[in-house]
Design an enzyme around this catalytic site. Structure first.
Site, PDB file in Angstrom:
ATOM      1  CB  CYS A   1      -0.984  -0.054   1.163  1.00 27.41           C
ATOM      2  SG  CYS A   1      -2.443   0.948   0.851  1.00 27.41           S
TER       3      CYS A   1
ATOM      4  CG  HIS B   1      -3.400  -3.563   3.465  1.00 27.55           C
ATOM      5  ND1 HIS B   1      -2.323  -3.182   4.226  1.00 27.55           N
ATOM      6  CD2 HIS B   1      -4.009  -2.418   3.080  1.00 27.55           C
ATOM      7  CE1 HIS B   1      -2.285  -1.863   4.308  1.00 27.55           C
ATOM      8  NE2 HIS B   1      -3.289  -1.377   3.609  1.00 27.55           N
TER       9      HIS B   1
ATOM     10  CD  GLU C   1      -1.101  -6.419   5.301  1.00 29.46           C
ATOM     11  OE1 GLU C   1      -0.915  -6.678   4.101  1.00 29.46           O
ATOM     12  OE2 GLU C   1      -1.126  -5.257   5.758  1.00 29.46           O
TER      13      GLU C   1
HETATM   14  N1  GLN Z   1      -1.761   6.669   3.119  1.00 24.68           N
HETATM   15  C1  GLN Z   1      -1.939   5.951   1.906  1.00 24.68           C
HETATM   16  C2  GLN Z   1      -3.302   6.175   1.312  1.00 24.68           C
HETATM   17  O1  GLN Z   1      -4.215   6.564   1.992  1.00 24.68           O
HETATM   18  C3  GLN Z   1      -1.663   4.467   2.095  1.00 24.68           C
HETATM   19  C4  GLN Z   1      -2.582   3.809   3.059  1.00 24.68           C
HETATM   20  C5  GLN Z   1      -2.100   2.451   3.494  1.00 24.68           C
HETATM   21  O2  GLN Z   1      -0.914   2.150   3.413  1.00 24.68           O
HETATM   22  N2  GLN Z   1      -2.998   1.623   3.995  1.00 24.68           N
HETATM   23  O3  GLN Z   1      -3.479   5.937   0.149  1.00 24.68           O
END
Ligand code: GLN
Length: 538
Positions: free
Chosen positions: A380, A513, A515
Site C-alpha cells: 500500500c 493488503h 496480509e
Molecule cells: N496513506 C496511503 C493512502 O491513503 C496508504 C494507506 C495504506 O498504506 N494503507 O493511500
C-alpha cells in the site's frame, strides 16, 4: 437454532480473549460444527478506522470493507472464515444507530434509554445475519467492571433470558497470577472478578484461567467453590510459546468437550490437531532463519502490524524456516545509516502507512533494495513510496510526491478525483476521515508473463484495500519503458494495483493488503514467494 457463547474478561486486559475465542471456534469447527465469531467493542468510536495504531494496534479490514478490531484477524486466521461487517460493533455505532432512529421519530414519543433501547440494539446485532450457524461466539471487549462494558453485559444477560439459558453459555477469562515471593498462585483476583460479573447478573459457566504456571487441583477446587462453577469447567491456559499452540492447549484442557457437554451435544468426530502440531513444530524448532527488515513508522508497538507479522510467519512456515523480523523505525533512521542497518537482511518490506513522517527513510530503504537486488515487498503506502523513489531516481522527476504529504510537486500518487474528474470517483472530497477510503475487496487483472502472475497462478485476484490515494495511471508508459511494470491493474484500467521491476530478482509493490488474507494453515502466495526469494538471496 444457533447456540450463543459469550466471552468476557476480568482482572486485566490483554488476557487473550480473542485468541481463546478463535481457538474454541477452530475446535468446534473441527468437530463438524458451523461457527461464527463476533466482537462487541465498548469504546465510543464508530469503528477503529480513525484510531492510531500506536493506541489501538492494527485496523483489520474485512472482505466487505469494514474497518474492525484486530481480534477479527485472529478469528480469521484460526477459523479460516472471512469476517463480515456484521461481526464487529462498537458502543459508538450502537448509539449512532439509536440516535439516528430517535431523530427520525422511530421511538414514537418514548423516552430513549440505555435499557431497553441501547440493549435492544445490541441484542439485534448479536442475532443479526445468523443463518445456519451452530454456534455464535461473541467476545465482549474490555474488562468486567469497566463503565463502558456495562450495557453489553446487561444485553447478554437479557439475551440468555430471551433465548433460554440452555442455549447460552458464558465463558469468563481471568488472570491467575503467580507470586514469586511466596511461590504460589493466587485465585483471589478471579474470585473478585466473578463476583463483579455476578453482581450484574451473569454467572459464568466456564472460567478460563490465564496463568504462568499450571494450577493445582486444590486451587482449581477453590476457584470452583468460590465462583460456583463445576470443577471440570475450570480450564487453565498456561502461556504458550507460539499462539498457534493455543488450539492444542485448549483441547488438552477439554474446552471443546466441556462446551459440547454444557449444550448436551454429542458427536463422535474427533478434533484434528495435526495442522497446528505441524506448524508449531516449524515455528519452535526450525533452526534455519531468514532476516527480513520492516521499515515503518509504528515498529515500536507490537500489535501495529499484527497481520503483517503473522503473514510473514506464514511465509516462513511454507518455506520451512523461521522469519527473523528486524524492525526499523523509518522516522529515526538516518539516511547515512541505511546501508549499515540493512546489510544483513535478505528481504526488505515497507508496510502500509499514513502521512509524511518517516517517508524519506522509507524511500532510501527502497532505493537500497532496488539497487542491491534485495527482495522487496511494498504494501500500500510501501508501493506508493516505491513509485516515488523510481520516479525521482530513474525517471528524473525530482519533485515526484504523493499529494498526501505535499501539494507542491508532481503528484505521481494522488487522490483519483484530482486528475480524473470524469472517471469513477471512489473517494469523495468528504472532510470526514472515518470510512472514506477505498475499503475491502477489489479486483486486479494480472499481466501475462509477469512475476505476480507466476506467484498467484491466476489471471485475476481479489484483495483487500484500505487507502485514499492511488498511483496515477497516466505515467504508466513512462514507468514501463524504464523497467517498472504495472503488472496488476483494476478491471476498468484506471487504477494501478501492482508494480514490479524487470531487472530485479524479486521487487513487488501492491496497492492492497495481502496480509489480511494470509492464514497459518493456508499461507498467502505473495508472502510464501517473498520469503522464498529472501531464502535464495542469502
Ligand atoms: N496513506 C496511503 C493512502 O491513503 C496508504 C494507506 C495504506 O498504506 N494503507 O493511500
Amino acid at each position: 437454532m444457533a447456540r450463543y457463547i459469550f466471552v468476557t474478561g476480568g482482572v486485566v486486559s490483554s488476557l487473550g480473549k480473542g485468541l481463546s475465542s478463535a481457538s474454541l471456534a477452530y475446535l468446534l469447527q473441527s468437530r463438524g460444527f458451523k461457527v461464527r465469531l463476533r466482537k462487541l467493542d465498548p469504546y465510543l468510536n464508530i469503528d477503529p478506522g480513525t484510531m492510531s495504531p500506536f493506541q489501538h494496534g492494527e485496523v483489520f479490514v474485512t472482505d466487505d470493507g469494514a474497518e474492525t478490531d484486530l481480534d477479527l484477524g485472529h478469528y480469521e486466521r484460526f477459523s479460516g472464515i472471512s469476517a463480515k461487517k456484521s461481526d464487529n460493533i462498537t458502543t459508538g455505532k450502537i448509539y449512532n444507530d439509536v440516535l439516528k432512529k430517535e431523530r427520525k421519530g422511530g421511538y414514537i414519543g418514548k423516552t430513549v434509554q440505555v435499557i431497553p433501547h441501547v440493549t435492544d440494539r445490541i441484542k439485534e446485532f448479536i442475532k443479526n445475519d445468523v443463518v445456519k450457524e451452530d454456534f455464535v461466539i461473541c467476545e465482549i471487549g474490555g474488562t468486567v467492571g469497566d463503565i463502558e462494558s456495562l450495557p453489553f453485559v446487561e444485553a447478554i444477560r437479557q439475551f440468555a433470558n430471551d433465548i433460554g439459558k440452555k442455549n447460552t453459555l458464558f465463558i469468563h477469562l481471568t488472570l491467575v497470577p503467580y507470586m514469586k515471593a511466596s511461590d504460589e498462585i493466587k485465585t483471589k483476583p478471579t474470585q473478585h472478578s466473578v463476583k463483579e460479573l455476578r453482581s450484574i447478573g451473569v454467572q459464568p459457566d466456564i472460567i478460563i484461567c490465564r496463568c504462568e504456571r499450571p494450577i493445582s487441583l486444590d486451587q482449581r477446587k477453590k476457584i470452583s467453590l468460590f465462583c460456583n462453577v463445576d470443577i471440570k469447567n475450570v480450564i487453565e491456559t498456561v502461556d504458550v510459546k507460539t499462539i498457534y499452540e493455543a488450539p492444542i492447549s485448549f483441547n488438552n484442557e477439554n474446552l471443546d468437550k466441556q462446551v459440547l457437554d454444557y449444550f448436551k451435544i454429542k458427536t463422535k468426530r474427533k478434533v484434528n490437531l495435526n495442522p497446528w502440531k505441524k506448524i508449531t513444530k516449524i515455528i519452535l524448532y526450525t533452526k534455519k532463519t531468514v532476516n527480513i527488515a520492516i521499515v515503518g513508522k509504528y515498529v515500536d508497538l507490537k500489535d501495529a502490524y499484527k497481520s503483517l507479522d503473522e503473514a510473514l510467519t506464514h511465509g516462513g512456515i511454507s518455506n520451512n524456516l523461521k522469519v527473523n523480523l528486524i524492525r526499523i523505525d523509518s522516522e529515526k533512521i538516518k539516511i547515512s545509516e541505511i546501508k549499515k542497518k540493512l546489510k544483513d537482511v535478505s528481504g526488505i518490506l515497507i508496510p502500509g502507512g499514513f502521512g509524511i513522517r518517516g517517508t524519506e527513510g522509507k524511500i532510501e530503504a527502497i532505493k537500497y533494495a532496488r539497487k542491491n537486488k534485495i527482495p522487496f515487498l511494498g504494501i500500500c503506502f510501501g508501493m506508493q513510496m516505491a513509485i516515488i523513489e523510481f520516479a525521482r531516481n530513474e525517471l528524473n522527476i525530482k519533485n515526484a510526491i504523493s499529494s498526501e504529504f505535499s501539494k507542491k510537486g508532481v503528484s505521481i500518487v494522488g487522490l483519483i478525483n484530482e486528475w480524473n474528474k470524469d472517471g469513477r470517483i471512489i473517494k469523495g472530497t468528504d472532510k470526514n476521515l472515518g470510512g472514506t477510503m477505498r475499503l475491502g475487496l477489489y479486483e486486479a487483472k494480472l499481466k501475462e508473463n509477469s512475476l505476480i502472475k507466476e506467484i498467484y497462478k491466476t489471471k485475476s485476484i481479489l484483495e483487500r484495500h484500505r487507502h485514499r490515494y492511488e498511483v496515477n495511471i497516466d505515467y504508466m508508459d513512462k514507468f514501463e519503458k524504464n523497467g517498472m511494470i504495472f503488472s496488476g491493474i483494476s478491471p476498468d484500467h484506471k487504477l494501478p494495483e501492482i508494480i514490479e521491476l524487470e531487472n530485479h530478482p524479486w521487487f513487488i509493490g501492491v496497492q492492497f493488503h495481502p496480509e489480511f488474507k494470509s492464514r497459518p494453515l493456508v499461507p498467502h502466495p505473495l508472502f510464501s514467494s517473498f520469503i522464498k526469494a529472501a531464502k535464495n538471496h542469502k
